[in-house]
Design a protein around this motif. Structure first.
Motif, PDB file in Angstrom:
ATOM      1  N   PHE A  97       0.843  -1.202   0.000  1.00  0.00           N
ATOM      2  CA  PHE A  97       0.000   0.000   0.000  1.00  0.00           C
ATOM      3  C   PHE A  97       0.870   1.242   0.000  1.00  0.00           C
ATOM      4  O   PHE A  97       0.644   2.184  -0.771  1.00  0.00           O
ATOM      5  CB  PHE A  97      -0.933   0.039   1.208  1.00  0.00           C
ATOM      6  N   PHE A 157      -6.824   0.563  -0.624  1.00  0.00           N
ATOM      7  CA  PHE A 157      -6.487  -0.694  -1.301  1.00  0.00           C
ATOM      8  C   PHE A 157      -7.663  -1.661  -1.210  1.00  0.00           C
ATOM      9  O   PHE A 157      -8.028  -2.306  -2.194  1.00  0.00           O
ATOM     10  CB  PHE A 157      -5.236  -1.336  -0.690  1.00  0.00           C
ATOM     11  N   HIS A 185       1.219  -7.306  -3.971  1.00  0.00           N
ATOM     12  CA  HIS A 185       0.509  -7.660  -2.742  1.00  0.00           C
ATOM     13  C   HIS A 185       0.501  -9.175  -2.538  1.00  0.00           C
ATOM     14  O   HIS A 185       0.785  -9.677  -1.439  1.00  0.00           O
ATOM     15  CB  HIS A 185      -0.918  -7.114  -2.793  1.00  0.00           C
TER      16      HIS A 185
END
Length: 148
Positions: free
Chosen positions: A36, A46, A118
């Motif tokens: 993030f 996010f 991520h």
């Protein structure tokens, strides 16, 4: 008055479980937040992008429910994300009192750029667990969903 020593002794495992759980959470949060921060998003922003990416356009209340967020905070987050061109907000054609939100092309491009990073960070954080551990942890943690 209850005997504190007795309580501590009787509930030692409960207390230790809570401490280990919190320490694990504190250890995992930086792995999650790394992506993030690198992409200049808050965790909530996010989550909005990821939820809309995976679920499609949603009524604002449905988005809040899926994210387990509060409506007060979400109002500001949504307003800022609309301003930044990441999501759109429009009247729900099925219910004029409600609003739908969805990804703009810019928002879709951003989440598609972020998700691989991520996913790799999550994988890195959870590599200490094998597949069975992960399945067991999911099963155990789901027991908390009806606690409140």
């Amino acid at each position: 008055m209850e005997n504190i020593s007795e309580l501590l002794n009787q509930h030692h495992l409960d207390l230790k479980t809570m401490i280990v759980f919190k320490k694990a959470d504190r250890t995992l949060i930086p792995f999650e937040n790394k992506t993030f921060k690198e992409h200049h998003l808050t965790p909530t922003q996010f989550s909005v992008l990821e939820t809309l990416y995976s679920k499609g356009n949603l009524r604002i209340q449905d988005l809040i429910d899926k994210m387990l967020a509060t409506s007060g905070n979400m109002t500001v987050v949504i307003k800022n994300m609309v301003r930044d061109g990441l999501i759109f907000r429009t009247c729900d054609p099925k219910d004029r009192r409600s609003f739908l939100v969805g990804l703009t092309p810019e928002g879709r491009k951003k989440i598609e750029k972020i998700l691989p990073d991520h996913i790799r960070n999550v994988e890195k954080a959870l590599k200490v667990l094998d597949e069975k551990d992960k399945e067991d942890l999911i099963r155990i943690l789901k027991k908390f969903k009806d606690l409140s």
